[in-house]
Design a protein around this motif. Structure first.
Motif, short mmCIF file in Angstrom:
data_model
loop_
_atom_site.label_atom_id
_atom_site.label_comp_id
_atom_site.label_asym_id
_atom_site.label_seq_id
_atom_site.Cartn_x
_atom_site.Cartn_y
_atom_site.Cartn_z
N VAL A 4 1.08 -0.90 0.41
CA VAL A 4 0.32 0.21 -0.45
C VAL A 4 1.12 1.29 -0.01
O VAL A 4 2.08 1.07 0.57
CB VAL A 4 -0.88 -0.15 1.52
N LEU A 5 0.22 2.20 -0.64
CA LEU A 5 0.89 2.93 -0.97
C LEU A 5 0.52 4.44 0.56
O LEU A 5 -1.02 4.67 0.12
CB LEU A 5 1.30 3.98 -2.26
N ALA A 23 0.72 -4.13 10.65
CA ALA A 23 -0.11 -5.17 11.66
C ALA A 23 -0.86 -6.03 10.19
O ALA A 23 -0.87 -7.55 11.44
CB ALA A 23 -0.75 -4.81 12.18
N ALA A 24 -1.63 -5.82 9.02
CA ALA A 24 -2.25 -7.06 8.73
C ALA A 24 -1.86 -7.60 7.80
O ALA A 24 -2.36 -8.07 6.45
CB ALA A 24 -3.55 -6.21 8.25
N GLY A 25 -0.09 -7.30 7.05
CA GLY A 25 0.79 -7.81 6.69
C GLY A 25 0.52 -7.44 5.58
O GLY A 25 1.15 -7.75 4.52
N TRP A 26 1.00 -5.88 5.54
CA TRP A 26 1.18 -5.05 3.89
C TRP A 26 2.60 -4.57 4.52
O TRP A 26 2.85 -4.30 5.51
CB TRP A 26 -0.20 -4.01 3.98
N ASP A 27 3.47 -4.73 2.80
CA ASP A 27 4.08 -3.76 2.81
C ASP A 27 3.83 -2.39 3.11
O ASP A 27 3.17 -2.86 1.80
CB ASP A 27 5.11 -4.38 1.27
N LEU A 28 5.38 -1.55 2.65
CA LEU A 28 4.38 0.00 2.64
C LEU A 28 4.86 0.77 2.29
O LEU A 28 6.67 0.59 2.28
CB LEU A 28 4.16 0.61 3.92
N LEU A 29 4.51 1.87 1.04
CA LEU A 29 5.57 2.53 0.74
C LEU A 29 4.41 3.57 0.90
O LEU A 29 3.08 3.96 1.31
CB LEU A 29 5.35 2.57 -1.19
N THR A 48 8.54 -5.99 12.65
CA THR A 48 7.58 -7.19 12.54
C THR A 48 7.45 -8.42 10.67
O THR A 48 7.02 -8.31 10.86
CB THR A 48 6.23 -6.80 12.46
N GLY A 49 8.42 -7.65 10.11
CA GLY A 49 8.47 -8.38 9.22
C GLY A 49 8.31 -7.50 7.67
O GLY A 49 8.31 -8.21 6.77
N ARG A 50 8.01 -6.28 7.98
CA ARG A 50 6.69 -5.55 6.69
C ARG A 50 8.46 -4.99 6.24
O ARG A 50 9.00 -4.60 6.68
CB ARG A 50 6.07 -5.22 7.20
N ARG A 51 8.12 -4.96 4.28
CA ARG A 51 8.89 -4.05 4.20
C ARG A 51 8.66 -2.97 3.92
O ARG A 51 7.16 -2.53 3.43
CB ARG A 51 9.37 -4.33 2.81
N VAL A 52 9.68 -1.43 4.11
CA VAL A 52 8.87 -0.20 4.84
C VAL A 52 10.24 0.52 3.41
O VAL A 52 10.69 0.72 3.67
CB VAL A 52 8.79 0.06 6.19
N GLU A 53 9.48 1.29 2.25
CA GLU A 53 9.99 2.37 1.70
C GLU A 53 9.52 3.42 1.60
O GLU A 53 8.07 3.64 1.59
CB GLU A 53 9.96 1.87 0.24
N TRP A 54 10.14 4.90 2.40
CA TRP A 54 9.60 6.28 1.70
C TRP A 54 10.74 6.85 1.67
O TRP A 54 12.00 6.81 1.17
CB TRP A 54 9.41 6.26 3.62
N VAL A 55 9.76 8.01 1.08
CA VAL A 55 10.89 9.28 0.61
C VAL A 55 9.85 10.63 0.80
O VAL A 55 8.86 10.73 1.30
CB VAL A 55 9.76 9.00 -1.40
#
Length: 236
Positions: A4-5, A23-29, A48-55
């Protein structure tokens, strides 16, 4: 893995949504103006194992925004859900509002959404099913003294959402609008807003985040075109 972005993800509804989706299992932009605040949001979510990318991006700068969006979308995560959450408010009479303030609010609340959607549409069209959620306000359907500019931008955003939905339906892209009553966010303590509302009676950011996740979890065969969430005490 679903991604999700989220714009405006460094605080308020955006930060709460990032935590709820992770928490629901989504990776994040994630996208916002402050890198330090974005990393504060991202760091615990990565554990938590989630991948998180940000700008870092200023949505009020239409010239630099496309480049920042291209950077974020090049990180290897293809969002299936895009949440246009970033926004601001302005209180003051239309008769005395500076043109620069009008243009600033229009850019942030409406034009930046248009720019984000243009950036993500090619990737969303390649998905079997995808969703854009635009965060609006009940001010879109009401007239409040000294909130005219804000009401106008949110009314235009609702129209934009309907038109985008009509154009993109054949590409498998659904569009939802989350229409919110007053939410207790940092918006109420910004320089452009002057109010004396009781923030204790407002919605909590976690309630808005849960509503966003609800919209995102709808099956591909259906769409909640508009979900309105109001405080039990009613409009402020």
């Amino acid at each position: 893995m679903a991604s999700v972005l989220i714009t405006g993800a460094s605080r308020g509804i955006g930060a709460a949504a990032a935590s709820r989706f992770a928490a629901a299992g989504w990776d994040l932009l994630l996208l916002a103006r402050s890198g330090s605040d974005l990393e504060t949001v991202a760091a615990p979510l990565r554990t938590t194992g989630r991948r998180v990318e940000w700008v870092v991006a200023d949505l009020t700068d239409p010239q630099s925004l496309p480049g920042h969006l291209s950077d974020l979308l090049s990180r290897g995560l293809q969002p299936t859900v895009v949440i246009n959450n970033a926004g601001a408010a302005y209180t003051g009479e239309l008769a005395t509002m500076e043109l620069s303030s009008w243009q600033w609010l229009l850019q942030l609340n409406l034009t930046s959404v248009f720019q984000v959607c243009q950036a993500v549409l090619p990737g969303l069209r390649q998905q079997a099913s995808s969703l854009i959620i635009n965060v609006s306000s009940h001010a879109a359907r009401n007239a409040f003294p000294e909130w005219g500019a804000y009401c106008t931008t949110k009314a235009a955003l609702e129209s934009f959402s309907r038109c985008l939905a009509a154009e993109e339906r054949s590409h498998g892209i659904r569009v939802s609008t989350l229409t919110l009553g007053a939410v207790d966010t940092p918006l109420w303590v910004t320089e452009t807003v002057h109010s004396s509302f009781d923030r204790r009676a407002m919605l909590d950011v976690d309630q808005a985040a849960e509503a966003l996740l609800f919209l995102a979890q709808q099956p591909p065969s259906q769409v909640v075109e508009d979900l309105t969430l109001m405080p039990a005490s009613g409009a402020f």
